[in-house]
Design an enzyme around this catalytic site. Structure first.
Site, PDB file in Angstrom:
ATOM      1  N   GLU A 108       0.855  -1.188   0.000  1.00  0.00           N
ATOM      2  CA  GLU A 108       0.000   0.000   0.000  1.00  0.00           C
ATOM      3  C   GLU A 108       0.891   1.237   0.000  1.00  0.00           C
ATOM      4  O   GLU A 108       2.092   1.131   0.235  1.00  0.00           O
ATOM      5  CB  GLU A 108      -0.930  -0.002   1.223  1.00  0.00           C
ATOM      6  CG  GLU A 108      -0.175   0.079   2.530  1.00  0.00           C
ATOM      7  CD  GLU A 108      -1.084   0.115   3.764  1.00  0.00           C
ATOM      8  OE1 GLU A 108      -2.307   0.167   3.625  1.00  0.00           O
ATOM      9  OE2 GLU A 108      -0.529   0.081   4.874  1.00  0.00           O
ATOM     10  N   LYS A 110       2.933   4.590   0.985  1.00  0.00           N
ATOM     11  CA  LYS A 110       3.480   5.215   2.182  1.00  0.00           C
ATOM     12  C   LYS A 110       3.105   6.686   2.073  1.00  0.00           C
ATOM     13  O   LYS A 110       3.619   7.413   1.228  1.00  0.00           O
ATOM     14  CB  LYS A 110       4.996   5.048   2.260  1.00  0.00           C
ATOM     15  CG  LYS A 110       5.573   5.651   3.532  1.00  0.00           C
ATOM     16  CD  LYS A 110       7.003   5.198   3.770  1.00  0.00           C
ATOM     17  CE  LYS A 110       7.479   5.486   5.175  1.00  0.00           C
ATOM     18  NZ  LYS A 110       7.392   6.897   5.554  1.00  0.00           N
ATOM     19  N   ASP A 112       2.724  10.582   2.979  1.00  0.00           N
ATOM     20  CA  ASP A 112       3.639  11.561   3.553  1.00  0.00           C
ATOM     21  C   ASP A 112       2.851  12.573   4.375  1.00  0.00           C
ATOM     22  O   ASP A 112       2.366  13.565   3.851  1.00  0.00           O
ATOM     23  CB  ASP A 112       4.397  12.245   2.414  1.00  0.00           C
ATOM     24  CG  ASP A 112       5.691  12.851   2.893  1.00  0.00           C
ATOM     25  OD1 ASP A 112       6.041  12.646   4.076  1.00  0.00           O
ATOM     26  OD2 ASP A 112       6.344  13.533   2.105  1.00  0.00           O
ATOM     27  N   TYR A 217      -3.644   2.815   8.033  1.00  0.00           N
ATOM     28  CA  TYR A 217      -2.712   1.824   7.488  1.00  0.00           C
ATOM     29  C   TYR A 217      -2.511   0.628   8.412  1.00  0.00           C
ATOM     30  O   TYR A 217      -1.745  -0.268   8.102  1.00  0.00           O
ATOM     31  CB  TYR A 217      -1.370   2.442   7.094  1.00  0.00           C
ATOM     32  CG  TYR A 217      -0.633   3.164   8.214  1.00  0.00           C
ATOM     33  CD1 TYR A 217      -0.156   2.477   9.323  1.00  0.00           C
ATOM     34  CD2 TYR A 217      -0.401   4.532   8.139  1.00  0.00           C
ATOM     35  CE1 TYR A 217       0.512   3.135  10.335  1.00  0.00           C
ATOM     36  CE2 TYR A 217       0.277   5.198   9.151  1.00  0.00           C
ATOM     37  CZ  TYR A 217       0.728   4.496  10.247  1.00  0.00           C
ATOM     38  OH  TYR A 217       1.388   5.134  11.255  1.00  0.00           O
ATOM     39  N   LYS A 304      11.093   3.275  -0.593  1.00  0.00           N
ATOM     40  CA  LYS A 304      10.939   4.700  -0.865  1.00  0.00           C
ATOM     41  C   LYS A 304      10.974   5.027  -2.360  1.00  0.00           C
ATOM     42  O   LYS A 304      11.638   4.346  -3.143  1.00  0.00           O
ATOM     43  CB  LYS A 304      12.069   5.492  -0.163  1.00  0.00           C
ATOM     44  CG  LYS A 304      12.124   5.308   1.347  1.00  0.00           C
ATOM     45  CD  LYS A 304      10.940   5.938   2.061  1.00  0.00           C
ATOM     46  CE  LYS A 304      11.065   7.431   2.165  1.00  0.00           C
ATOM     47  NZ  LYS A 304      11.779   7.866   3.377  1.00  0.00           N
ATOM     48  N   CYS A 398      11.286  48.740 -12.918  1.00  0.00           N
ATOM     49  CA  CYS A 398      11.053  47.554 -13.735  1.00  0.00           C
ATOM     50  C   CYS A 398      12.363  47.136 -14.396  1.00  0.00           C
ATOM     51  O   CYS A 398      13.024  47.963 -15.031  1.00  0.00           O
ATOM     52  CB  CYS A 398       9.996  47.857 -14.785  1.00  0.00           C
ATOM     53  SG  CYS A 398       9.778  46.505 -15.961  1.00  0.00           S
ATOM     54  N   CYS A 401      11.620  47.762 -18.491  1.00  0.00           N
ATOM     55  CA  CYS A 401      11.405  49.083 -19.101  1.00  0.00           C
ATOM     56  C   CYS A 401      11.908  50.219 -18.220  1.00  0.00           C
ATOM     57  O   CYS A 401      11.921  51.370 -18.645  1.00  0.00           O
ATOM     58  CB  CYS A 401       9.925  49.288 -19.434  1.00  0.00           C
ATOM     59  SG  CYS A 401       8.875  49.533 -17.990  1.00  0.00           S
ATOM     60  N   CYS A 414       4.831  46.508 -12.434  1.00  0.00           N
ATOM     61  CA  CYS A 414       5.186  47.509 -13.425  1.00  0.00           C
ATOM     62  C   CYS A 414       3.880  48.089 -13.953  1.00  0.00           C
ATOM     63  O   CYS A 414       2.974  47.352 -14.310  1.00  0.00           O
ATOM     64  CB  CYS A 414       5.978  46.853 -14.565  1.00  0.00           C
ATOM     65  SG  CYS A 414       6.203  47.948 -15.981  1.00  0.00           S
ATOM     66  N   CYS A 419       5.139  48.243 -21.530  1.00  0.00           N
ATOM     67  CA  CYS A 419       6.389  47.585 -21.157  1.00  0.00           C
ATOM     68  C   CYS A 419       6.574  46.353 -22.036  1.00  0.00           C
ATOM     69  O   CYS A 419       5.669  45.524 -22.173  1.00  0.00           O
ATOM     70  CB  CYS A 419       6.344  47.185 -19.688  1.00  0.00           C
ATOM     71  SG  CYS A 419       7.712  46.131 -19.196  1.00  0.00           S
TER      72      CYS A 419
HETATM   73  S1  IVH Z   1       3.184   0.971   8.927  1.00  0.00           S
HETATM   74  C1  IVH Z   1       4.396  -1.454  12.214  1.00  0.00           C
HETATM   75  N1  IVH Z   1       2.140   1.897   6.715  1.00  0.00           N
HETATM   76  O1  IVH Z   1       5.629   6.013   8.021  1.00  0.00           O
HETATM   77  C2  IVH Z   1       4.445  -0.595  11.016  1.00  0.00           C
HETATM   78  N2  IVH Z   1       3.368   3.398   8.056  1.00  0.00           N
HETATM   79  O2  IVH Z   1       8.406   5.405   8.546  1.00  0.00           O
HETATM   80  C3  IVH Z   1       4.362   0.841  11.327  1.00  0.00           C
HETATM   81  N3  IVH Z   1       3.443   5.695   7.183  1.00  0.00           N
HETATM   82  O3  IVH Z   1       5.383   6.267  11.489  1.00  0.00           O
HETATM   83  C4  IVH Z   1       4.063   1.735  10.232  1.00  0.00           C
HETATM   84  N4  IVH Z   1       2.218   5.314   5.401  1.00  0.00           N
HETATM   85  O4  IVH Z   1       3.553   7.415  10.126  1.00  0.00           O
HETATM   86  C5  IVH Z   1       2.865   2.191   7.798  1.00  0.00           C
HETATM   87  N5  IVH Z   1       1.112   2.574   4.743  1.00  0.00           N
HETATM   88  C6  IVH Z   1       1.837   2.866   5.824  1.00  0.00           C
HETATM   89  C7  IVH Z   1       2.334   4.160   6.065  1.00  0.00           C
HETATM   90  C8  IVH Z   1       3.107   4.384   7.197  1.00  0.00           C
HETATM   91  C9  IVH Z   1       2.894   6.228   6.094  1.00  0.00           C
HETATM   92  C10 IVH Z   1       4.294   6.425   8.153  1.00  0.00           C
HETATM   93  C11 IVH Z   1       3.915   6.181   9.584  1.00  0.00           C
HETATM   94  C12 IVH Z   1       5.174   5.665  10.254  1.00  0.00           C
HETATM   95  C13 IVH Z   1       6.242   6.030   9.286  1.00  0.00           C
HETATM   96  C14 IVH Z   1       7.355   5.015   9.344  1.00  0.00           C
END
Ligand code: IVH
Length: 648
Positions: A108, A110, A112, A217, A304, A398, A401, A414, A419
């Site tokens: 799934e 990650k 941000d 998550y 990542k 500017c 001009c 400006c 111009c």
């Molecule tokens: S699982 C036991 N799943 O990333 C596993 N974390 O670098 C714990 N995060 O603190 C985390 N998306 O805040 C998990 N699909 C995802 C995530 C996720 C974002 C963040 C989370 C965690 C950090 C770890």
């Protein structure tokens, strides 16, 4: 309203909010929602002892905290080990297979953002706690309740910790920063900071205004019995939480790698920022066997994506003069590769922002590039200064001009309509994709045509001919002919393109379409009274439009005579409305014959069917509704009285 009606209304409001915030599929207008919301509020004022814990009114706390208290997570919140490439994945898989070679993997996004732990007891949201150090975080329940994608109550009655990430969608982030720019407030560096900052506001009203989104998550303490993580998560989504834009159960290296590549390719099109993909062992028993190191689970890894933030050096700040006269500073940085593109320039927005961040030429800076957004400087590494860095001054004249610049709110402008930069940029805009889409008339060519004196205004474009073009450097017959054809092709464009191409301040693509639709070829005769009644056209836009047309009427008329833009046909297609595309069942006796009501709903794009099923979106009932009504209730279909239908 009696008690039973109150209970039903709360249910209805929650269902509408669920469709809106969790499913991204609104089934009610804002107005309709607000109306019922107010009725609920009224009832609760008179019956404060009957307020339901999941009433939408319970989301808005108005108590401003002095600070946050600490709270313990019932089970630890872990972080994740990072890997960065296919080789890293191979090694991690080898390690994992050594512990158990029969496992599969749940993948799934990650997200941000900022992590959040939600504690539900007896089906009620009891606590919201930030991650903190993993064992103890800050108690921010009041703020958490304002997040619409977090249910206040769930069908699951046993104690459970639901964990996820709080994010701000990219479009919302741009919107917040635009507003902050207008008010001359410090900008958020990225959506992650904006989310984290918004979550930890002492005033929950501020949190509420930021449109945060919760994406689950995983779970902490729980008594769920599903043997697979994918099924546990399926259960969590069913409790009323948002699903990820992409998830998959995969067998091994090849499949994981394929999903990873797909997610990375699609990431720009997702509403939220991702910084990678999380790969987790799907079998819960295997997870428990594998366990944890001191910091991270052995059964999960963060794969990542290439970084979108890089460190570089600010070499210079140049000034650009746009078609509206706004002078904007642009950062020239040491060329740096970010996700396959070499970044050499970054936006700095305006001089307030430069002063606030105290950006100096020679500084080491962090730049962010995300998708189609222009790269921006998000941080100055002050600690790395040598002392030779140079401050930049606000310009007084500017750069093109030389005429005096005026400060207009946060912009420096400006004022000279003639111009060169303004004229050239207006013509470039005129020809651009979102306007008349004249191929081959980009920056360089427009500048060239202007500098030799061939094109001094938009009108001059239409006096170009082969003879004149062939005198230009770099023009042979073919290139000249292509350009002349492209200019000729602009004739007969859609009217909205024509209006957009004029480059009227505050009137962009959407407003141009609205005006073209509303006025057709009468657009030049629009008056304020009618303009402001059109949805999406505000006072400022109307004034800007009218002033432009007043000053440039003659030129616009000439352009119209040459270009002969085509007005849109009157709208045939059904407008957006809460019933469009919905499947509806009617029951009970109504104030008008049912076939009449059916006809009306069909004209709004609804499908009216005879029997209630899971696929039914709404059941609309009159008096003496019978078995269809009961069936709808038992299937969880939304029921509307005839009155409510009328209001919608
Ligand atoms: S699982 C036991 N799943 O990333 C596993 N974390 O670098 C714990 N995060 O603190 C985390 N998306 O805040 C998990 N699909 C995802 C995530 C996720 C974002 C963040 C989370 C965690 C950090 C770890």
């Amino acid at each position: 309203m009696n008690k039973q009606e109150y209970i039903n209304t709360v249910k209805k409001l929650n269902s509408w909010a669920y469709h809106y915030y969790v499913l991204d599929d609104p089934i009610m207008t804002d107005e309709g929602y607000d109306k019922l919301y107010q009725e609920v509020q009224k009832y609760e004022e008179a019956h404060s002892d009957e307020i339901l814990p999941n009433s939408p009114t319970q989301r808005v706390g108005d108590v401003i905290s002095k600070g946050f208290t600490k709270a313990k997570h019932l089970s630890r919140m872990w972080s994740l080990e990072d890997i960065f490439d296919a080789d890293g994945l191979k090694k991690w898989l080898e390690k994992t297979y050594r512990l158990d070679d029969s496992v599969t993997f749940y993948c799934e996004p990650k997200y941000d953002g900022a992590s959040l732990d939600l504690l539900y007891e007896d089906g009620k949201l009891i606590k919201g706690i930030t991650r903190g150090d993993g064992s103890v975080g800050e108690l921010i329940t009041q703020n958490v309740k304002t997040i619409q994608s977090i249910p206040l109550t769930i069908e699951h009655k046993e104690r459970i910790e639901i964990r996820g990430e709080v994010v701000i969608f990219k479009d919302e982030f741009e919107k917040i920063n635009k507003e902050r720019l207008k008010r001359s407030e410090a900008l958020f560096a990225n959506p992650r900071n904006a989310a984290a900052g918004s979550l930890r506001q002492l005033d929950p009203k501020i949190t509420a205004s930021r449109n945060l989104v919760f994406l689950p998550y995983g779970v902490g303490i729980n008594s769920l019995q599903q043997p697979l993580l994918s099924d546990k998560m399926g259960y969590i989504y069913e409790l009323g939480f948002r699903k990820p834009p992409l998830r998959a159960v995969t067998k091994g290296y090849d499949e994981i790698q394929t999903i990873y590549e797909q997610m990375q390719k699609e990431r720009d099109s997702y509403a939220m920022m991702l910084d990678g993909m999380v790969v987790k062992v799907n079998e819960i028993v295997a997870q428990e066997d594998m366990g944890y190191t001191v910091k991270v689970p052995r059964w999960a890894v963060a794969y990542k994506f290439p970084a979108v933030e890089k460190i570089t050096t600010l070499k210079n700040i140049i000034l650009q003069v746009g078609r509206t006269g706004a002078v904007t500073p642009v950062a020239i940085v040491e060329p740096t590769e970010i996700e396959g593109a070499v970044v050499e320039r970054a936006t700095l927005h305006n001089f307030d922002e430069i002063e606030r961040m105290d950006i100096r030429i020679g500084d080491r800076v962090i730049i962010l590039r995300s998708g189609d957004v222009i790269p921006k400087i998000v941080k100055v590494l002050v600690a790395e200064r040598s002392g030779s860095e140079q401050k930049v001054k606000r310009p007084k004249n500017c750069p093109v001009c030389g005429s005096e610049l005026l400060q207009e709110e946060v912009l420096i402008k400006c004022q000279n309509l003639n111009c060169e930069a303004r004229v050239v940029n207006s013509i470039i805009y005129f020809a651009s994709k979102a306007c008349l889409n004249i191929d081959g008339l980009g920056n360089k060519i427009v500048e060239q045509l202007f500098s030799v004196g061939l094109v001094k205004s938009m009108l001059d474009l239409f006096d170009l001919n082969m003879e004149k073009l062939l005198e230009l450097e770099g023009f042979k017959e073919k290139k000249a002919q292509n350009l002349l054809n492209a200019i000729e092709n602009a004739k007969g464009s859609d009217l909205w393109r024509f209006i957009n191409a004029l480059g009227i301040e505050h009137i962009g693509e959407v407003a141009s379409k609205t005006i073209a639709q509303a006025f057709g070829l009468e657009y030049l005769n629009a008056v304020k009274e009618t303009l402001i009644t059109i949805e999406g056209i505000g006072e400022e836009m109307a004034e800007s439009y009218l002033e432009f047309m007043r000053v440039n009427r003659e030129t616009v008329q000439k352009l119209q005579d040459i270009l002969e833009p085509v007005a849109p046909e009157k709208e045939e297609e059904v407008k957006e409305n809460p019933f469009k595309g919905k499947t509806i069942v009617l029951t009970g006796s109504m104030s008008r014959p049912r076939p009449k009501i059916k006809e009306m709903l069909e004209s709004l794009g609804a499908k009216v069917s005879g029997s209630v099923s899971k696929k039914t979106d709404f059941l609309i009932y009159g008096e003496d509704a019978g078995s269809k009504y009961d069936k709808a209730i038992s299937l969880g279909v939304i029921t509307l009285s005839e009155d409510e239908m009328q209001r919608m």
